[in-house]
Design a protein around this motif. Structure first.
Motif, short mmCIF file in Angstrom:
data_model
loop_
_atom_site.label_atom_id
_atom_site.label_comp_id
_atom_site.label_asym_id
_atom_site.label_seq_id
_atom_site.Cartn_x
_atom_site.Cartn_y
_atom_site.Cartn_z
N GLY A 1 5.32 11.55 -3.44
CA GLY A 1 5.41 10.43 -4.36
C GLY A 1 5.63 9.11 -3.64
N ARG A 2 6.41 9.13 -2.57
CA ARG A 2 6.64 7.90 -1.80
C ARG A 2 5.37 7.50 -1.05
NH1 ARG A 2 11.28 10.89 -1.03
NH2 ARG A 2 10.93 11.36 1.18
N ARG A 3 4.65 8.48 -0.56
CA ARG A 3 3.40 8.19 0.17
C ARG A 3 2.36 7.59 -0.77
NH1 ARG A 3 2.95 10.52 5.18
NH2 ARG A 3 4.63 11.94 5.77
N TYR A 4 2.18 8.23 -1.92
CA TYR A 4 1.20 7.69 -2.86
C TYR A 4 1.69 6.37 -3.44
CZ TYR A 4 -2.08 7.23 -6.70
OH TYR A 4 -3.02 6.75 -7.56
N GLY A 5 2.99 6.23 -3.65
CA GLY A 5 3.53 4.98 -4.14
C GLY A 5 3.25 3.83 -3.19
N TRP B 1 -2.52 10.67 -8.70
CA TRP B 1 -2.76 11.35 -7.43
C TRP B 1 -3.41 12.71 -7.68
CZ3 TRP B 1 -1.57 16.05 -5.34
CH2 TRP B 1 -1.90 16.24 -4.00
N THR B 2 -2.93 13.44 -8.69
CA THR B 2 -3.51 14.77 -8.94
C THR B 2 -4.98 14.65 -9.33
OG1 THR B 2 -2.82 14.82 -11.28
CG2 THR B 2 -1.27 15.69 -9.67
N VAL B 3 -5.33 13.62 -10.11
CA VAL B 3 -6.74 13.42 -10.46
C VAL B 3 -7.56 13.11 -9.21
CG1 VAL B 3 -8.38 12.00 -11.75
CG2 VAL B 3 -6.21 12.62 -12.79
N ASP C 1 2.53 2.11 -7.17
CA ASP C 1 3.28 2.70 -8.28
C ASP C 1 4.52 3.37 -7.74
OD1 ASP C 1 4.30 4.00 -10.44
OD2 ASP C 1 2.47 5.04 -11.00
N ARG C 2 5.62 2.61 -7.71
CA ARG C 2 6.88 3.15 -7.23
C ARG C 2 7.84 3.41 -8.38
NH1 ARG C 2 5.98 -0.42 -2.61
NH2 ARG C 2 5.81 0.81 -0.70
N ASN C 3 7.35 4.05 -9.39
CA ASN C 3 8.20 4.51 -10.49
C ASN C 3 9.27 5.43 -9.90
OD1 ASN C 3 9.26 5.97 -12.69
ND2 ASN C 3 7.35 5.84 -13.82
N PRO C 4 10.55 5.23 -10.23
CA PRO C 4 11.62 6.05 -9.65
C PRO C 4 11.45 7.55 -9.87
CG PRO C 4 12.55 4.14 -10.76
CD PRO C 4 11.09 4.15 -11.09
N ILE C 5 10.73 7.97 -10.93
CA ILE C 5 10.57 9.40 -11.17
C ILE C 5 9.73 10.07 -10.09
CG2 ILE C 5 10.83 9.14 -13.66
CD1 ILE C 5 7.83 9.47 -13.95
N HIS C 6 9.02 9.27 -9.28
CA HIS C 6 8.15 9.83 -8.24
C HIS C 6 8.76 9.79 -6.84
CE1 HIS C 6 5.03 9.88 -11.24
NE2 HIS C 6 4.99 8.58 -11.33
#
Length: 337
Positions: free
Chosen positions: A240-244, A274-276, A249-254
């Motif tokens: 999540g941090r890498r894709y953010g 990211w999954t898509v 998109d640095r939503n805290p849930i990721h």
């Protein structure tokens, strides 16, 4: 245009004053525009690397021989994300952005957008519709080259709130009744909250080596039901941090288990987009895909082992957990004939 950080702060401040589901709610009619600008090669290379897209004649995210090559089908969504955030956190937007969940996306390529072209990006809110879990807004994004439409997407974002039984349609009831038939259980449908919530802040670049790519196995274990498995991926806790960093998109849930727990998740979850993107990167000849529809079914808790599955014809795909039980994402795609 305000930064993503400023948009997120504004969203947090204004959300308590917005009430989803109120009668007479209307959408802003404004169309936000980002003037035509060339693609930044470094940012694109980072995005390719994190999502697994391979440039023709190169490796994943190599950045080699980029001129004239097609952009990844999902990339304009990332470029337009600041516009979408600006619109959804504005005063005129009727839904609170905090807790807004990305539930589905459709992307259509009208013609190939190339790396060396300057894209003009436009975003607007199209419609509000009742949903069995609350209210859903459809956001539309367009990419144009010299005024001509080359790419567009439609995304559904759900704002969850109590819905009176009388407001629930027959279609909603049927969807709930069939939730366990081949496309995930009712519990999975409920868990769609957070599967791909595209609400974040900040920008940056991914400078570290990617740790998921060596984990692809050519012979994933057989799973019960669904589409035949094609590949298995082991996803690290920092995905999540890498894709953010690559998407903004640095939503805290990721990001971290601690920040995810603040929003009800036991661990950080992977970004739905990211999954898509990763599924499209795995598909045969992704540069020929001209339309894709993906529905987010359940969040991917990180770290995780997931299975990518697709039919022989390549028109349907899905992402399941490594054991084949929980369904995270389903999708269909159409290629150029």
């Amino acid at each position: 245009m305000p930064s993503l950080s400023a948009s997120l702060v504004r969203g947090v401040v204004t959300s308590p004053f917005k009430r989803a589901g109120r009668d007479g709610a209307t959408l802003p009619t404004v169309r936000l525009t980002l003037p035509a600008a060339p693609v930044a090669p470094g940012h694109l290379a980072t995005y390719r690397r994190v999502c697994g897209f391979t440039e023709p004649g190169g490796t994943a995210g190599s950045g080699r021989a980029a001129t004239g090559h097609p952009l990844p089908l999902t990339y304009p969504h990332v470029l337009a994300f600041p516009l979408a955030m600006r619109l959804m956190t504005g005063r005129a937007f009727p839904l609170p952005v905090v807790g807004l969940v990305h539930t589905w996306i459709e992307i259509t390529r009208h013609r190939t957008a190339r790396v060396d072209e300057s894209l003009e990006l436009l975003v607007h809110a199209a419609e509000l519709t009742p949903h069995r879990r609350g209210t859903e807004v459809t956001m539309v994004t367009e990419a144009r080259v010299a005024g001509a439409l080359v790419w567009e997407s439609r995304s559904g974002y759900l704002s969850r709130h109590a819905v009176p039984p009388r407001a629930r349609t027959d279609a909603d009831a049927g969807a709930e009744a069939g939730a366990g038939k081949g496309k995930g259980t009712g519990a999975e449908a409920d868990a769609r909250a957070g599967a791909g919530a595209d609400v974040g802040a900040g920008a940056g670049a991914d400078t570290g080596a990617d740790s998921w790519s060596p984990a692809v196995r050519s012979s994933p274990p057989a799973t019960g039901g669904g589409l035949p498995p094609v590949a298995e991926w082991r996803l690290p806790g920092d995905l999540g941090r890498r894709y953010g960093a690559a998407s903004g998109d640095r939503n805290p849930i990721h990001l971290y288990p601690l920040t995810a727990r603040l929003f009800g998740f036991p661990r950080a979850i992977a970004h739905g987009m990211w999954t898509v993107a990763r599924c499209l990167a795995e598909a045969a000849e992704p540069e020929l895909i001209r339309h894709v529809r993906a529905d987010f079914r359940a969040p991917v808790l990180l770290p995780a082992t997931v299975t990518y599955a697709a039919d022989a014809a390549g028109g349907s795909f899905e992402l399941r957990d490594g054991g084949g039980g929980r369904l995270h994402l389903t999708g269909t795609l159409v290629r150029d004939s």
